[in-house]
Scaffold this active site. Structure first.
Site, PDB file in Angstrom:
ATOM      1  N   GLU A   1       0.889   5.621   0.430  1.00  0.00           N
ATOM      2  CA  GLU A   1       0.247   6.910   0.684  1.00  0.00           C
ATOM      3  C   GLU A   1       0.879   7.898  -0.294  1.00  0.00           C
ATOM      4  O   GLU A   1       2.103   7.867  -0.519  1.00  0.00           O
ATOM      5  CB  GLU A   1       0.455   7.366   2.118  1.00  0.00           C
ATOM      6  CG  GLU A   1      -0.073   6.403   3.191  1.00  0.00           C
ATOM      7  CD  GLU A   1      -1.565   6.137   3.084  1.00  0.00           C
ATOM      8  OE1 GLU A   1      -2.286   6.985   2.512  1.00  0.00           O
ATOM      9  OE2 GLU A   1      -2.001   5.081   3.559  1.00  0.00           O
TER      10      GLU A   1
ATOM     11  N   ASP B   1       0.850  -1.190   0.000  1.00  0.00           N
ATOM     12  CA  ASP B   1       0.000   0.000   0.000  1.00  0.00           C
ATOM     13  C   ASP B   1       0.885   1.240   0.000  1.00  0.00           C
ATOM     14  O   ASP B   1       1.962   1.249   0.617  1.00  0.00           O
ATOM     15  CB  ASP B   1      -0.921   0.024   1.219  1.00  0.00           C
ATOM     16  CG  ASP B   1      -1.884   1.196   1.163  1.00  0.00           C
ATOM     17  OD1 ASP B   1      -2.890   1.099   0.415  1.00  0.00           O
ATOM     18  OD2 ASP B   1      -1.641   2.210   1.838  1.00  0.00           O
TER      19      ASP B   1
ATOM     20  N   HIS C   1      -4.571   5.285   9.334  1.00  0.00           N
ATOM     21  CA  HIS C   1      -4.608   5.126   7.881  1.00  0.00           C
ATOM     22  C   HIS C   1      -3.188   5.326   7.361  1.00  0.00           C
ATOM     23  O   HIS C   1      -2.838   6.356   6.810  1.00  0.00           O
ATOM     24  CB  HIS C   1      -5.562   6.149   7.265  1.00  0.00           C
ATOM     25  CG  HIS C   1      -5.702   6.008   5.783  1.00  0.00           C
ATOM     26  ND1 HIS C   1      -6.433   5.004   5.199  1.00  0.00           N
ATOM     27  CD2 HIS C   1      -5.189   6.725   4.764  1.00  0.00           C
ATOM     28  CE1 HIS C   1      -6.378   5.129   3.887  1.00  0.00           C
ATOM     29  NE2 HIS C   1      -5.620   6.172   3.600  1.00  0.00           N
TER      30      HIS C   1
ATOM     31  N   ASP D   1      -2.513  -0.615   6.080  1.00  0.00           N
ATOM     32  CA  ASP D   1      -3.447  -0.900   4.992  1.00  0.00           C
ATOM     33  C   ASP D   1      -2.988  -2.100   4.167  1.00  0.00           C
ATOM     34  O   ASP D   1      -3.818  -2.865   3.660  1.00  0.00           O
ATOM     35  CB  ASP D   1      -3.603   0.337   4.096  1.00  0.00           C
ATOM     36  CG  ASP D   1      -4.483   1.403   4.735  1.00  0.00           C
ATOM     37  OD1 ASP D   1      -5.084   1.123   5.780  1.00  0.00           O
ATOM     38  OD2 ASP D   1      -4.567   2.509   4.182  1.00  0.00           O
TER      39      ASP D   1
END
Length: 235
Positions: free
Chosen positions: A11, A9, A147, A152
Site C-alpha cells: 500500500e 503487495d 484492502h 491482497d
C-alpha cells in the site's frame, strides 16, 4: 508450475515511486505450494496520507506515526524474499517501490517476478475486468475483509492457483521474468534548503503535509519554488 515464491503487495501514498511512499507491505512465502511464512508491516512515510488513500485502505496517520521508516526494514524485507521470485498483480508496480527503497538505503536488489495480471490477460479473455478486486469476485476469493497488503498478497497467490487450474500450460506458470526498473538514489534535503524552507513556512504561516527532514533534495527544491511563486521570497 512454479511453487516456490513470495506473494507481495504494497500500500502506498500514490502511484509514482519517485515521489510517493510505501505505507504497508504484506508478503507470503510459499514453498512447494504451501504457505510457510508471512510478513506484515506498516511503514511511516514521513508525510500525511491523502484522504482517498485512507478511505481505500483504512490506514490513517495515527496508525503510522510510530511505525518504522522503510529504510529501517528494507533489509528484513529483502531477507524474507531471499532468492525467491516475487508474485503480484502488476508486480512491476510493487517492485519499483522496493527497488527505490533499496537503492536509497544503499542496497542492491534484483528480482524475478510472476505477474498475475499478465497471466489473467492471456488466460481469462472473457473476464470483463482484470483488476485483482474483480478477479477475486470472479473466482470467489476472499482471504480477508479489507484492502490491505497481506490480504491482497494472499489474494494474488490464490488467483495464481485458480488460473493454473484453467490453463496449466500457459508459460506464466512455468517461467519467471526478470524485473527491470531503473532508479537513482535520492539526495537528502540540504542544510541550506532546510533553513530557507523553514523560514518561508514561518514567514507565510504555512504547514506542509510532508516532514521537512524526510524530504529529498528535489522535493525540497520543488516546494521552495512553489512557495516563492505563490508568496514571494520575503523572509
Amino acid at each position: 508450475m512454479i511453487d516456490n515464491y513470495v506473494a507481495l503487495d504494497l500500500e502506498t501514498t500514490g502511484l509514482n515511486p519517485s515521489r510517493d511512499r510505501i505505507i504497508e507491505i504484506g508478503m507470503a512465502r510459499f514453498e512447494n505450494g504451501t504457505l510457510t511464512a508471512d510478513y506484515e508491516q506498516l511503514i511511516h512515510p514521513g508525510m500525511s496520507l491523502p484522504e482517498h488513500i485512507t478511505q481505500l485502505t483504512g490506514i490513517n496517520d495515527n496508525m503510522l506515526k510510530d511505525k518504522p521508516l522503510i529504510g529501517d526494514v528494507i533489509g528484513d524485507i529483502i531477507a524474507f524474499i531471499g532468492e525467491n521470485p516475487i508474485l503480484g498483480h502488476n508486480v512491476i508496480f510493487d517492485y519499483s517501490f522496493l527497488k527505490k527503497a533499496a537503492v536509497n538505503s544503499g542496497r542492491k536488489i534484483s528480482l524475478r517476478g510472476i505477474d498475475t495480471l499478465k497471466i489473467a490477460r492471456r488466460v481469462l479473455p472473457e473476464a470483463e475486468h482484470k483488476s485483482l478486486e474483480y478477479l477475486c469476485q470472479y473466482f470467489d476469493i476472499n482471504p480477508g475483509h479489507s484492502h490491505r497488503a497481506l490480504d491482497d498478497a494472499l489474494s494474488a497467490a490464490m488467483l495464481f492457483e485458480k488460473m493454473h487450474e484453467i490453463k496449466p500450460e500457459d508459460s506464466g506458470f512455468q517461467l519467471t521474468t526478470q524485473l527491470i526498473y531503473a532508479v537513482k538514489k535520492d539526495s537528502p534535503i540540504t542544510a541550506a534548503q532546510r533553513r530557507l524552507l523553514t523560514a518561508l513556512l514561518e514567514h507565510n504561516s504555512l504547514q506542509l503535509e510532508q516532514e521537512i527532514d524526510m524530504m529529498t533534495k528535489s522535493e525540497a527544491s520543488r516546494q521552495i519554488d512553489l512557495i516563492i511563486s505563490q508568496y514571494g521570497k520575503n523572509t
